[in-house]
Design an enzyme around this catalytic site. Structure first.
Site, PDB file in Angstrom:
ATOM      1  N   ARG A 221       0.826  -1.216   0.000  1.00  0.00           N
ATOM      2  CA  ARG A 221       0.000   0.000   0.000  1.00  0.00           C
ATOM      3  C   ARG A 221       0.859   1.266   0.000  1.00  0.00           C
ATOM      4  O   ARG A 221       0.453   2.285  -0.561  1.00  0.00           O
ATOM      5  CB  ARG A 221      -0.947  -0.011   1.203  1.00  0.00           C
ATOM      6  CG  ARG A 221      -2.174  -0.876   0.958  1.00  0.00           C
ATOM      7  CD  ARG A 221      -3.119  -0.870   2.123  1.00  0.00           C
ATOM      8  NE  ARG A 221      -4.401  -1.450   1.732  1.00  0.00           N
ATOM      9  CZ  ARG A 221      -5.248  -2.014   2.574  1.00  0.00           C
ATOM     10  NH1 ARG A 221      -4.966  -2.061   3.856  1.00  0.00           N
ATOM     11  NH2 ARG A 221      -6.396  -2.502   2.150  1.00  0.00           N
TER      12      ARG A 221
ATOM     13  N   LYS B  12     -17.433 -15.746   4.229  1.00  0.00           N
ATOM     14  CA  LYS B  12     -18.889 -15.661   4.334  1.00  0.00           C
ATOM     15  C   LYS B  12     -19.576 -15.261   3.031  1.00  0.00           C
ATOM     16  O   LYS B  12     -19.177 -14.310   2.384  1.00  0.00           O
ATOM     17  CB  LYS B  12     -19.268 -14.638   5.410  1.00  0.00           C
ATOM     18  CG  LYS B  12     -18.957 -15.089   6.829  1.00  0.00           C
ATOM     19  CD  LYS B  12     -19.520 -14.073   7.802  1.00  0.00           C
ATOM     20  CE  LYS B  12     -19.324 -14.547   9.238  1.00  0.00           C
ATOM     21  NZ  LYS B  12     -19.860 -13.571  10.194  1.00  0.00           N
TER      22      LYS B  12
ATOM     23  N   GLY C 182      -7.541  -6.500  -0.382  1.00  0.00           N
ATOM     24  CA  GLY C 182      -7.743  -7.275   0.847  1.00  0.00           C
ATOM     25  C   GLY C 182      -6.879  -8.515   0.934  1.00  0.00           C
ATOM     26  O   GLY C 182      -5.689  -8.499   0.630  1.00  0.00           O
TER      27      GLY C 182
ATOM     28  N   GLY D  62     -12.686  -3.917   0.581  1.00  0.00           N
ATOM     29  CA  GLY D  62     -14.078  -3.489   0.780  1.00  0.00           C
ATOM     30  C   GLY D  62     -14.519  -2.488  -0.256  1.00  0.00           C
ATOM     31  O   GLY D  62     -15.621  -2.576  -0.807  1.00  0.00           O
TER      32      GLY D  62
END
Length: 402
Positions: free
Chosen positions: A35, A200, A357, A381
């Site tokens: 990053r 999930k 991510g 996200g």
């Protein structure tokens, strides 16, 4: 959105820039500086233009209180090494040290203030509280540059509110992210394959919903695959299942069939009964067919047969978007599915996009170089929300205040 070039001659001008320096740390050692490196083109541009640059950034979730373990000191050190500059770090966010550090900058110099999340107002739901803090950020400059894509989906003081107070522009990182990701949902080259993993299904429902309209093939891996298998009536042993999402998975499978789209699911998986996620250890790993998962075992990765099928689908695409590992890649022996998918992405004759991510962390941890992929997003996200078709506050404000 305006670009940095659109701001005109910046020599001697004071610029506030928001970067995403939320890097993983082992103590005070940065384990993945991706990053920071991603922010370098815009920071170098400001440095060479002679701007006096004050950087706003966050690290971790200190929840509005000063916490030394979330200090940006390791980031300031690494940024200085990468840019071959003396990058100053203020001792506070908007206090006396930050003000003095920002005001003392000479042309071309760069300084960081401390972790913006040390300030309660940064992530406050109260707009007045955020605006009050944003005014203090705005006092550090005459212009604002947004270059932290990983936070543009958040309505936060250093991302959204400060952009209302100063002439603003998108840094090259944010501009590139928006261009690539919006291009994929608007007009992708086909075949367009989307690979989704992670734990999930609930986290990915909206993105599945939106991407099933534009993608030709949806490839499913990670913990979420077992909810899809359950939706097909298969037994999955002790594997992770999101019971509340089973009906949604059934509907997606039916919708894909009705519209001629393909949802690829595994035919085999790697399973084990003895796994310690914290210690990153696992006992004996077996490969079984998806219709023969033992009742006492947990599915932890896609199997070798599935790896080949998934790789074939990916390599045959002209556009690929991937978000979420195929298995528990941090554990030796359970990284093979993720590695196979990453390898296939490097062989795509077209645009391959790694959606930030855990996927970005995985490709680097598995030894791949950033330039082996068309684009590695810096925001997991944020990239998913953009692919869902959502309006991101940190992007909307740049367009409004153009």
């Amino acid at each position: 959105m305006k670009s940095v070039e659109d701001l005109g001659d910046l020599r001697g001008k004071r610029v506030v820039i928001r970067c995403d320096f939320n890097v993983p740390l082992d103590g005070d050692k940065i384990t993945d500086d991706g990053r920071i490196k991603a922010a370098l083109p815009t920071l170098t541009q400001l440095h060479e233009a002679g701007a006096r640059t004050t950087v706003l950034a966050h690290l971790g979730r200190p929840k509005g209180a000063v916490d030394p373990k979330y200090s940006l000191a390791p980031v300031a050190k690494r940024l200085g090494e990468l840019m071959n500059l003396d990058v100053k770090l203020a001792e506070d966010v908007v206090g006396p040290s930050a003000t003095k550090t920002s005001e003392s900058l000479a042309d071309g110099e760069i300084a960081l203030v401390e972790n913006v999340r040390f300030e309660k107002g940064e992530t406050s739901k109260d707009e007045a509280e955020r605006t009050e803090l944003a005014k203090k950020y705005a006092s550090f400059g005459e212009y604002y540059v947004s270059n932290g894509f990983g936070v543009v989906h958040r309505k936060q003081a250093s991302v959204y509110d400060v952009a209302k107070l100063l002439p603003c522009a998108a840094g090259s990182l944010v501009a590139k992210e928006v261009e690539v990701l919006e291009g994929l949902t608007a007009d992708p080259k086909r075949p367009f394959v989307v690979v989704l993993g992670g734990a999930k299904v609930a986290d990915k429902l909206a993105v599945i919903d939106n991407l099933l309209k534009v993608a030709d093939t949806l490839v499913v891996g990670g913990g979420m695959l077992f909810t899809f298998l359950k939706a097909q009536g298969l037994e999955v042993g002790k594997s992770l299942v999101d019971d509340e999402s089973i009906e949604a998975c059934k509907k997606y499978l039916e919708a894909a069939k009705a519209s001629g789209k393909q949802i690829l699911l595994p035919t085999d998986v790697r399973v084990a009964s003895d796994v310690d996620f914290d210690a990153h250890t696992v006992g004996q790993v077996d490969v079984v067919s998806v219709d023969a998962i033992p009742a006492d075992k947990m599915g932890l990765d896609i199997g070798p047969e599935t790896e080949k099928a998934y790789a074939e689908a990916i390599k045959g695409a002209k556009s690929v978007f991937w978000n979420g590992p195929m298995g528990v890649f941090e554990i030796k022996g359970l990284e093979l599915g993720t590695k196979a998918v990453a390898q296939a992405l490097t062989e795509v004759d077209g645009l391959s996009v790694v959606g930030g991510g855990d996927s970005a962390s995985a490709v680097r941890a598995l030894g791949f170089a950033d330039d082996q992929f068309g684009h590695i997003s810096t925001g997991g996200g944020a990239s998913l929300e953009l692919m869902e078709g959502k309006e991101l506050p940190g992007i909307a404000v740049l367009k409004e205040n153009n």
